[in-house]
Motif scaffolding. Sequence first.
Motif, PDB file in Angstrom:
ATOM      1  N   LEU A 129       0.849  -1.173   0.000  1.00 45.96           N
ATOM      2  CA  LEU A 129       0.000   0.000   0.000  1.00 45.96           C
ATOM      3  C   LEU A 129       0.891   1.231   0.000  1.00 45.96           C
ATOM      4  CD1 LEU A 129      -1.542  -2.327   1.770  1.00 45.96           C
ATOM      5  CD2 LEU A 129      -3.094  -0.472   2.335  1.00 45.96           C
ATOM      6  N   ALA A 130       0.493   2.254  -0.739  1.00 46.58           N
ATOM      7  CA  ALA A 130       1.241   3.512  -0.768  1.00 46.58           C
ATOM      8  C   ALA A 130       0.245   4.654  -0.848  1.00 46.58           C
ATOM      9  CB  ALA A 130       2.202   3.555  -1.954  1.00 46.58           C
ATOM     10  N   GLY A 131       0.583   5.750  -0.186  1.00 49.34           N
ATOM     11  CA  GLY A 131      -0.331   6.873  -0.187  1.00 49.34           C
ATOM     12  C   GLY A 131       0.380   8.203  -0.085  1.00 49.34           C
ATOM     13  N   LEU A 132      -0.236   9.201  -0.666  1.00 53.56           N
ATOM     14  CA  LEU A 132       0.234  10.573  -0.579  1.00 53.56           C
ATOM     15  C   LEU A 132      -0.952  11.452  -0.206  1.00 53.56           C
ATOM     16  CD1 LEU A 132       2.184  12.990  -1.098  1.00 53.56           C
ATOM     17  CD2 LEU A 132       1.436  12.909  -3.491  1.00 53.56           C
ATOM     18  N   SER A 133      -0.798  12.226   0.847  1.00 50.01           N
ATOM     19  CA  SER A 133      -1.846  13.173   1.225  1.00 50.01           C
ATOM     20  C   SER A 133      -1.211  14.518   1.527  1.00 50.01           C
ATOM     21  CB  SER A 133      -2.628  12.676   2.447  1.00 50.01           C
ATOM     22  OG  SER A 133      -1.782  12.523   3.567  1.00 50.01           O
ATOM     23  N   THR A 134      -1.881  15.566   1.119  1.00 47.79           N
ATOM     24  CA  THR A 134      -1.384  16.911   1.362  1.00 47.79           C
ATOM     25  C   THR A 134      -2.566  17.856   1.477  1.00 47.79           C
ATOM     26  OG1 THR A 134       0.125  18.648   0.586  1.00 47.79           O
ATOM     27  CG2 THR A 134      -1.139  17.472  -1.081  1.00 47.79           C
ATOM     28  N   ASP A 135      -2.390  18.939   2.227  1.00 43.39           N
ATOM     29  CA  ASP A 135      -3.455  19.921   2.351  1.00 43.39           C
ATOM     30  C   ASP A 135      -2.877  21.306   2.572  1.00 43.39           C
ATOM     31  OD1 ASP A 135      -3.606  20.602   5.460  1.00 43.39           O
ATOM     32  OD2 ASP A 135      -3.365  18.429   5.288  1.00 43.39           O
ATOM     33  N   PHE A 136      -3.611  22.284   2.089  1.00 42.82           N
ATOM     34  CA  PHE A 136      -3.254  23.690   2.297  1.00 42.82           C
ATOM     35  C   PHE A 136      -4.409  24.364   3.018  1.00 42.82           C
ATOM     36  CE2 PHE A 136      -3.322  28.169   1.117  1.00 42.82           C
ATOM     37  CZ  PHE A 136      -2.021  28.549   1.455  1.00 42.82           C
ATOM     38  N   THR A 137      -4.105  25.049   4.127  1.00 41.73           N
ATOM     39  CA  THR A 137      -5.132  25.645   4.976  1.00 41.73           C
ATOM     40  C   THR A 137      -4.879  27.131   5.148  1.00 41.73           C
ATOM     41  OG1 THR A 137      -5.372  23.570   6.212  1.00 41.73           O
ATOM     42  CG2 THR A 137      -6.235  25.566   7.238  1.00 41.73           C
ATOM     43  N   ASN A 138      -5.953  27.897   5.022  1.00 40.39           N
ATOM     44  CA  ASN A 138      -5.893  29.332   5.281  1.00 40.39           C
ATOM     45  C   ASN A 138      -6.801  29.656   6.461  1.00 40.39           C
ATOM     46  OD1 ASN A 138      -7.482  32.166   4.589  1.00 40.39           O
ATOM     47  ND2 ASN A 138      -5.258  32.298   4.274  1.00 40.39           N
ATOM     48  N   LEU A 139      -6.258  30.340   7.455  1.00 38.34           N
ATOM     49  CA  LEU A 139      -7.000  30.692   8.670  1.00 38.34           C
ATOM     50  C   LEU A 139      -7.048  32.206   8.822  1.00 38.34           C
ATOM     51  CD1 LEU A 139      -8.329  30.043  11.434  1.00 38.34           C
ATOM     52  CD2 LEU A 139      -6.017  29.948  12.396  1.00 38.34           C
ATOM     53  N   ASN A 140      -8.235  32.722   9.062  1.00 41.71           N
ATOM     54  CA  ASN A 140      -8.435  34.134   9.385  1.00 41.71           C
ATOM     55  C   ASN A 140      -9.276  34.182  10.651  1.00 41.71           C
ATOM     56  OD1 ASN A 140      -8.936  36.858   9.569  1.00 41.71           O
ATOM     57  ND2 ASN A 140      -9.669  37.096   7.472  1.00 41.71           N
ATOM     58  N   SER A 141      -8.627  34.457  11.786  1.00 39.37           N
ATOM     59  CA  SER A 141      -9.270  34.307  13.087  1.00 39.37           C
ATOM     60  C   SER A 141      -9.047  35.539  13.946  1.00 39.37           C
ATOM     61  CB  SER A 141      -8.715  33.072  13.801  1.00 39.37           C
ATOM     62  OG  SER A 141      -9.046  33.069  15.167  1.00 39.37           O
ATOM     63  N   THR A 142     -10.084  35.912  14.698  1.00 38.66           N
ATOM     64  CA  THR A 142      -9.956  37.026  15.633  1.00 38.66           C
ATOM     65  C   THR A 142      -8.852  36.772  16.641  1.00 38.66           C
ATOM     66  OG1 THR A 142     -12.318  37.491  15.410  1.00 38.66           O
ATOM     67  CG2 THR A 142     -11.197  38.434  17.328  1.00 38.66           C
ATOM     68  N   ASN A 143      -8.757  35.533  17.130  1.00 38.04           N
ATOM     69  CA  ASN A 143      -7.786  35.209  18.177  1.00 38.04           C
ATOM     70  C   ASN A 143      -6.444  34.743  17.641  1.00 38.04           C
ATOM     71  OD1 ASN A 143     -10.714  34.246  19.415  1.00 38.04           O
ATOM     72  ND2 ASN A 143      -9.458  35.398  20.855  1.00 38.04           N
ATOM     73  N   ASP A 144      -6.434  34.099  16.475  1.00 38.94           N
ATOM     74  CA  ASP A 144      -5.184  33.561  15.932  1.00 38.94           C
ATOM     75  C   ASP A 144      -4.524  34.493  14.925  1.00 38.94           C
ATOM     76  OD1 ASP A 144      -4.925  30.713  17.017  1.00 38.94           O
ATOM     77  OD2 ASP A 144      -6.968  30.701  16.255  1.00 38.94           O
ATOM     78  N   GLY A 145      -5.303  35.373  14.331  1.00 34.98           N
ATOM     79  CA  GLY A 145      -4.768  36.193  13.258  1.00 34.98           C
ATOM     80  C   GLY A 145      -4.904  35.489  11.917  1.00 34.98           C
ATOM     81  N   LYS A 146      -4.117  35.939  10.926  1.00 37.94           N
ATOM     82  CA  LYS A 146      -4.142  35.362   9.588  1.00 37.94           C
ATOM     83  C   LYS A 146      -2.890  34.507   9.380  1.00 37.94           C
ATOM     84  CE  LYS A 146      -6.725  39.234   7.588  1.00 37.94           C
ATOM     85  NZ  LYS A 146      -6.747  40.289   6.542  1.00 37.94           N
ATOM     86  N   HIS A 147      -3.116  33.239   9.019  1.00 40.91           N
ATOM     87  CA  HIS A 147      -1.983  32.318   8.858  1.00 40.91           C
ATOM     88  C   HIS A 147      -2.301  31.306   7.771  1.00 40.91           C
ATOM     89  CE1 HIS A 147      -0.044  33.789  12.539  1.00 40.91           C
ATOM     90  NE2 HIS A 147      -1.250  33.778  13.084  1.00 40.91           N
ATOM     91  N   ASN A 148      -1.237  30.770   7.174  1.00 37.01           N
ATOM     92  CA  ASN A 148      -1.342  29.681   6.204  1.00 37.01           C
ATOM     93  C   ASN A 148      -0.593  28.467   6.739  1.00 37.01           C
ATOM     94  OD1 ASN A 148      -2.766  31.161   4.176  1.00 37.01           O
ATOM     95  ND2 ASN A 148      -0.846  32.179   3.633  1.00 37.01           N
ATOM     96  N   GLN A 149      -1.099  27.292   6.404  1.00 37.42           N
ATOM     97  CA  GLN A 149      -0.438  26.043   6.795  1.00 37.42           C
ATOM     98  C   GLN A 149      -0.449  25.071   5.622  1.00 37.42           C
ATOM     99  OE1 GLN A 149      -1.107  23.945  10.721  1.00 37.42           O
ATOM    100  NE2 GLN A 149      -2.067  22.418   9.388  1.00 37.42           N
ATOM    101  N   TRP A 150       0.704  24.451   5.384  1.00 37.93           N
ATOM    102  CA  TRP A 150       0.818  23.416   4.352  1.00 37.93           C
ATOM    103  C   TRP A 150       1.398  22.180   5.018  1.00 37.93           C
ATOM    104  CZ3 TRP A 150       5.394  22.546   0.644  1.00 37.93           C
ATOM    105  CH2 TRP A 150       5.086  21.499  -0.234  1.00 37.93           C
ATOM    106  N   SER A 151       0.702  21.076   4.882  1.00 35.76           N
ATOM    107  CA  SER A 151       1.163  19.843   5.511  1.00 35.76           C
ATOM    108  C   SER A 151       0.969  18.678   4.556  1.00 35.76           C
ATOM    109  CB  SER A 151       0.413  19.575   6.822  1.00 35.76           C
ATOM    110  OG  SER A 151      -0.973  19.411   6.585  1.00 35.76           O
ATOM    111  N   GLY A 152       1.656  17.589   4.821  1.00 37.21           N
ATOM    112  CA  GLY A 152       1.543  16.427   3.956  1.00 37.21           C
ATOM    113  C   GLY A 152       2.175  15.189   4.556  1.00 37.21           C
ATOM    114  N   VAL A 153       1.826  14.044   3.968  1.00 37.90           N
ATOM    115  CA  VAL A 153       2.320  12.743   4.431  1.00 37.90           C
ATOM    116  C   VAL A 153       2.578  11.860   3.218  1.00 37.90           C
ATOM    117  CG1 VAL A 153       1.794  10.644   5.724  1.00 37.90           C
ATOM    118  CG2 VAL A 153       1.042  12.849   6.613  1.00 37.90           C
ATOM    119  N   ILE A 154       3.727  11.211   3.210  1.00 36.95           N
ATOM    120  CA  ILE A 154       3.993  10.119   2.266  1.00 36.95           C
ATOM    121  C   ILE A 154       4.115   8.851   3.100  1.00 36.95           C
ATOM    122  CG2 ILE A 154       5.567   9.178   0.547  1.00 36.95           C
ATOM    123  CD1 ILE A 154       6.447  12.015  -0.070  1.00 36.95           C
TER     124      ILE A 154
END
Length: 655
Positions: free
Chosen positions: A347-372
């Motif tokens: 079995l083999a897998g690749l997963s990735t995601d890009f997230t954009n957050l705009n929050s009163t408490n956290d502020g504005k941030h981007n996150q890029w994560s992934g798994v092979i």
Amino acid sequence: MKHRFLFFSLFILYFLCFAEEAEILLPEITTYIPASVEQKLVITADDIESAHYESLSEIIEHCGIQMLSYGPYGLESKASIRGFTDETVRVVIDGICVNNAQNGTFDFSSLNLSAIEKIEIIRGGFTEGVEDEGSVAGVIYITMKKVELKPSLSTDVSLKTFFNSERPLDSCFQKINYEGRLAEATFLNASGTLNYAQNRYLYKTDRSNNLCNGIFGSIIETGNWKSQENAHVIDGHASCFLTHYFGNGNYFSIGDFFYAGHKNCPGEFKPINPGLQRDYNNTLSFTLWNPAVSNFCNIKNSIVWSCNNQFYKNQARAENSSHYLNAVKYTGTLEATSIAGGRVQQLAGLSTDFTNLNSTNDGKHNQWSGVIKSTTRVFAGKGWSFSFPMAAKFCVNDDKLNFAFVPKLGAAWQTNILGSDYTQLRISLDVYRMVQFPNMNDLYWNDAVLHGNPNLKPEYGWGSDLCFAVNGIQFGASESKRGTSQVSGSLTIFSDYYKDKIKWGSGTTENLSSAFYLGVDFNIEADFFNKFWILDINGEYLYNRLLDKSQKEEYGNRIMWTPDFVCTVINSFNFEFLKIKLSVSYTGKRFIANTNCEYLKPYLLVNLAAEGVELRNKFTPYIKIDNLLNWQYQSVTNFTMPGISLTLGGKYKFF
């Protein structure tokens, strides 16, 4: 005040796709957990329907898993497995991890139970599935309904009371579901719900105005009964999946599920500071599955756009926040099952995601994560099998990079016992590494009391499981037929050493030195007298200790909120004209702080559900009594929980 509640209509968009002269081979619903070293609990659509659960939280709790609940239906709750919670419990829907990147959790109230085909739960960090890698506590795999050859349209309506004379009729739940075949190779599954819950249950306080705890309304304590206020919830779900088959079992599926919730949150019992929370979640997905590529492997590709919007304001106006979270996620998997004559599976897998957050408490941030990730399974003969999952994962938060390599190793031996081809003994042993990156709240949160810490390190550790499982012990069996009764069960001894565990406190988030976990998971499934009586027992015993010597008041103490023992026993009786399900759930003592000075008392919840025979193949009546013993309890300190309730409902099939 008189409330009028109207039935709703669900609009279905028909999209027709035709395949000329296509050979349609409909495989079974996809399962994401290969049967090897892993041990899993399985809850089917029939199990969900027969118990008439209100939410996913209720289902998880009935699997012998602790739920940290902050109130009644619709309000926040999160699973705790083996003493771990939040992002360490992964939720994977149709191959896509749906944990919220901001807080690491999944909103269990946001999923429409009518649209679920199957739920599979794995405890612990050893997972062979390659869709995601991040499990420390365990994984909850959910498969949504997609294919039904025979068309059907049904509705389900139920009314609930907490026996509060001020509000005799408290809640109303409505569901509608359609599934069927639109064309030769095209299938539609659509469902929706609309729910109104006042949540005006009764709770008891003692003479010092503290919440009471105990059976039958804490009968031994003198106190006053009060009616819960500021807890009413109005929410609804809508989901639609269109699936088209072409060629030899290939299919693509387009799906969308939406949730909207208007929730009055009572907050802590003391001090009283209720708030209003509004949730709007939407997930749009596309999946393409090719099950027989060159007669060698199957390939699956999924892409998802998810949008989670939350707004909150409390009565004191100390907090007035909004949080906008958008994520695009991709997962691709390959499974080859015929290597070396089927003795090797890859079995083999690749997963990735890009997230954009705009929050009163956290502020504005981007996150890029992934798994092979890859998993190699080898069947060595004479009952032996070996599993080698390996993963590389990364996470980029703005300009900060975290990276980890996660190796695992498992072995299992299986043989027939008791001179029967139906009865098998299985012994498995696995060792695994655990790594969990900080979520965005851990890093960036900022309010008047708490602050995130951008310098947090990832949590990590090592774990191991030793499992003994027996399947299919027969009673009343002969050489030519199975017995009228059978018993299966498993017992898993687990141990985890976890380092740099993230803790909220002292005004900011910080990494603890380390913690140790040791415990036992157990599961028994039995049916007697040709399934007239079905018995399910699931539970967990846990011993853990904090090992941070710099915290003298906490060193050697038990981790807060983790009970020593959790167990659920479910008895199902299938009479000719009636089905009865009686469940008993126990949650043990939990300390409310790592100093272990105060604790919440254990509690026992007894629930009863009964379903009548289907009348004229159309109407099925049912009744539920939850918290039959009217146990006064707290799941989280200073948050009231419902007492006894009665639900009357019925399901009607139009065709």
